[in-house]
Scaffold this motif. Sequence first.
Motif, PDB file in Angstrom:
ATOM      1  N   ASN A 130      28.680  -5.809 -11.369  1.00  0.00           N
ATOM      2  CA  ASN A 130      28.411  -5.037 -12.585  1.00  0.00           C
ATOM      3  C   ASN A 130      29.549  -5.262 -13.571  1.00  0.00           C
ATOM      4  OD1 ASN A 130      27.458  -3.288 -14.459  1.00  0.00           O
ATOM      5  ND2 ASN A 130      27.644  -1.438 -13.226  1.00  0.00           N
ATOM      6  N   SER A 131      29.221  -5.727 -14.751  1.00  0.00           N
ATOM      7  CA  SER A 131      30.233  -5.926 -15.790  1.00  0.00           C
ATOM      8  C   SER A 131      29.881  -5.045 -16.977  1.00  0.00           C
ATOM      9  CB  SER A 131      30.302  -7.392 -16.210  1.00  0.00           C
ATOM     10  OG  SER A 131      29.063  -7.808 -16.754  1.00  0.00           O
ATOM     11  N   TYR A 132      30.905  -4.638 -17.690  1.00  0.00           N
ATOM     12  CA  TYR A 132      30.664  -3.742 -18.815  1.00  0.00           C
ATOM     13  C   TYR A 132      31.767  -3.917 -19.837  1.00  0.00           C
ATOM     14  CZ  TYR A 132      30.146   0.516 -21.569  1.00  0.00           C
ATOM     15  OH  TYR A 132      29.995   1.400 -22.611  1.00  0.00           O
ATOM     16  N   GLU A 133      31.393  -4.013 -21.083  1.00  0.00           N
ATOM     17  CA  GLU A 133      32.375  -4.086 -22.158  1.00  0.00           C
ATOM     18  C   GLU A 133      31.985  -3.051 -23.193  1.00  0.00           C
ATOM     19  OE1 GLU A 133      34.698  -7.399 -24.919  1.00  0.00           O
ATOM     20  OE2 GLU A 133      32.849  -7.930 -23.844  1.00  0.00           O
ATOM     21  N   ILE A 134      32.924  -2.187 -23.518  1.00  0.00           N
ATOM     22  CA  ILE A 134      32.644  -1.086 -24.423  1.00  0.00           C
ATOM     23  C   ILE A 134      32.432  -1.601 -25.842  1.00  0.00           C
ATOM     24  CG2 ILE A 134      33.924   0.585 -23.067  1.00  0.00           C
ATOM     25  CD1 ILE A 134      36.195   0.272 -25.051  1.00  0.00           C
ATOM     26  N   ARG A 164      39.089   0.109 -19.700  1.00  0.00           N
ATOM     27  CA  ARG A 164      38.012   0.051 -18.707  1.00  0.00           C
ATOM     28  C   ARG A 164      38.320   1.086 -17.627  1.00  0.00           C
ATOM     29  NH1 ARG A 164      35.062  -5.106 -16.055  1.00  0.00           N
ATOM     30  NH2 ARG A 164      34.262  -5.068 -18.165  1.00  0.00           N
ATOM     31  N   MET A 165      37.401   2.013 -17.450  1.00  0.00           N
ATOM     32  CA  MET A 165      37.550   3.018 -16.405  1.00  0.00           C
ATOM     33  C   MET A 165      36.182   3.322 -15.810  1.00  0.00           C
ATOM     34  SD  MET A 165      39.179   6.868 -16.467  1.00  0.00           S
ATOM     35  CE  MET A 165      40.838   6.271 -16.194  1.00  0.00           C
ATOM     36  N   THR A 166      36.128   3.382 -14.496  1.00  0.00           N
ATOM     37  CA  THR A 166      34.877   3.728 -13.838  1.00  0.00           C
ATOM     38  C   THR A 166      34.793   5.236 -13.644  1.00  0.00           C
ATOM     39  OG1 THR A 166      35.771   3.586 -11.583  1.00  0.00           O
ATOM     40  CG2 THR A 166      34.964   1.538 -12.585  1.00  0.00           C
ATOM     41  N   LEU A 167      33.588   5.691 -13.336  1.00  0.00           N
ATOM     42  CA  LEU A 167      33.397   7.117 -13.070  1.00  0.00           C
ATOM     43  C   LEU A 167      34.241   7.553 -11.878  1.00  0.00           C
ATOM     44  CD1 LEU A 167      31.917   9.795 -13.501  1.00  0.00           C
ATOM     45  CD2 LEU A 167      30.016   8.890 -12.159  1.00  0.00           C
ATOM     46  N   ILE A 168      34.311   6.714 -10.862  1.00  0.00           N
ATOM     47  CA  ILE A 168      35.104   7.047  -9.669  1.00  0.00           C
ATOM     48  C   ILE A 168      36.589   7.119  -9.998  1.00  0.00           C
ATOM     49  CG2 ILE A 168      35.822   6.189  -7.409  1.00  0.00           C
ATOM     50  CD1 ILE A 168      33.066   7.540  -7.516  1.00  0.00           C
ATOM     51  N   GLU A 169      37.070   6.230 -10.861  1.00  0.00           N
ATOM     52  CA  GLU A 169      38.478   6.281 -11.262  1.00  0.00           C
ATOM     53  C   GLU A 169      38.769   7.571 -12.028  1.00  0.00           C
ATOM     54  OE1 GLU A 169      39.771   1.610 -11.823  1.00  0.00           O
ATOM     55  OE2 GLU A 169      38.544   2.579 -13.364  1.00  0.00           O
ATOM     56  N   SER A 188      24.607   1.636 -12.198  1.00  0.00           N
ATOM     57  CA  SER A 188      24.228   2.485 -13.314  1.00  0.00           C
ATOM     58  C   SER A 188      25.007   2.092 -14.572  1.00  0.00           C
ATOM     59  CB  SER A 188      24.517   3.955 -12.969  1.00  0.00           C
ATOM     60  OG  SER A 188      24.543   4.750 -14.127  1.00  0.00           O
ATOM     61  N   PRO A 189      24.409   2.233 -15.758  1.00  0.00           N
ATOM     62  CA  PRO A 189      25.161   1.981 -16.993  1.00  0.00           C
ATOM     63  C   PRO A 189      26.279   2.991 -17.225  1.00  0.00           C
ATOM     64  CG  PRO A 189      22.981   2.879 -17.479  1.00  0.00           C
ATOM     65  CD  PRO A 189      22.994   2.564 -16.017  1.00  0.00           C
ATOM     66  N   PHE A 190      26.351   4.010 -16.356  1.00  0.00           N
ATOM     67  CA  PHE A 190      27.396   5.027 -16.498  1.00  0.00           C
ATOM     68  C   PHE A 190      28.441   4.921 -15.396  1.00  0.00           C
ATOM     69  CE2 PHE A 190      23.369   6.488 -18.211  1.00  0.00           C
ATOM     70  CZ  PHE A 190      23.718   6.595 -19.540  1.00  0.00           C
TER      71      PHE A 190
END
Length: 258
Positions: free
Chosen positions: A38-42, A160-165, A207-209
């Motif tokens: 999963n990659s994500y760029e704000i 970059r921060m995940t929900l778990i972080e 998830s996108p979140f």
Amino acid sequence: MKKIALFFIPLLIISCASRKDIIYYQNIDGLSANSIVNSYEIKIQPDDLLSIIVSAEDPEIAAPFNLQSVSLQSVKNLDLVNAQSTMQLYLVDAQGNINFPVLGKLKVSGLTRTEILSMFHTKIGNYIKNPIINIRIANFKISVQGEVALPGIYDVPSERMTLIEAISKANDLTIYGKRDNILVIREIDGIKSFNRVDITKADFINSPFYYLAQNDVVYVEPNKSKINGAAVGPNTGVIISITSILITLITLIVTTGK
């Protein structure tokens, strides 16, 4: 006496949380390696503060593309304090624009950092050969509320921060936090969305979140035990303990009397 005992048995059962309500990533063994990529760029949003620094082999050529440093002087406790601003910050306005030296007004809202870098390299490349451009969000932060050990607002230096972080920064959920219904509030282009995430199921990684965006709010709801405890009162545990002791004493008295 049996009726009294039967009254307290359900309370003990209710207070015992099941494994499925507590354990994270319960089906992670069933996910393939490809399914967790999963990659994500704000994307940049209005009110973001962007730090943009342009460099070149010849510093004088790059100077017009950088804000001038501003010397600030203030008096505090009768002492003169000198400070110099080193960060060059650009506020993204309500229309999603920034005013950049030489280039003028630029639309950046809705673009990723990679897309903005590409735009700047193209535009500044008309003036400078092989420019070095550094862009980052200076006010990236997220909020964590509800049933966590340390609720608060947390700065994100890496963009970059995940929900778990985020949950880990808040020292994890309390035992009373609902792990299967975490709310993530996100605003994009002035429109707020309300999204639910179940971290007991490992597929939330897709998830996108899973990755948080700037200014996201993470809210952990209290579970039924916490809500019921709040409704009855903070001294419920003490009352139950005293009642248990009284029941034991009454049982001993009745037994001895026989």
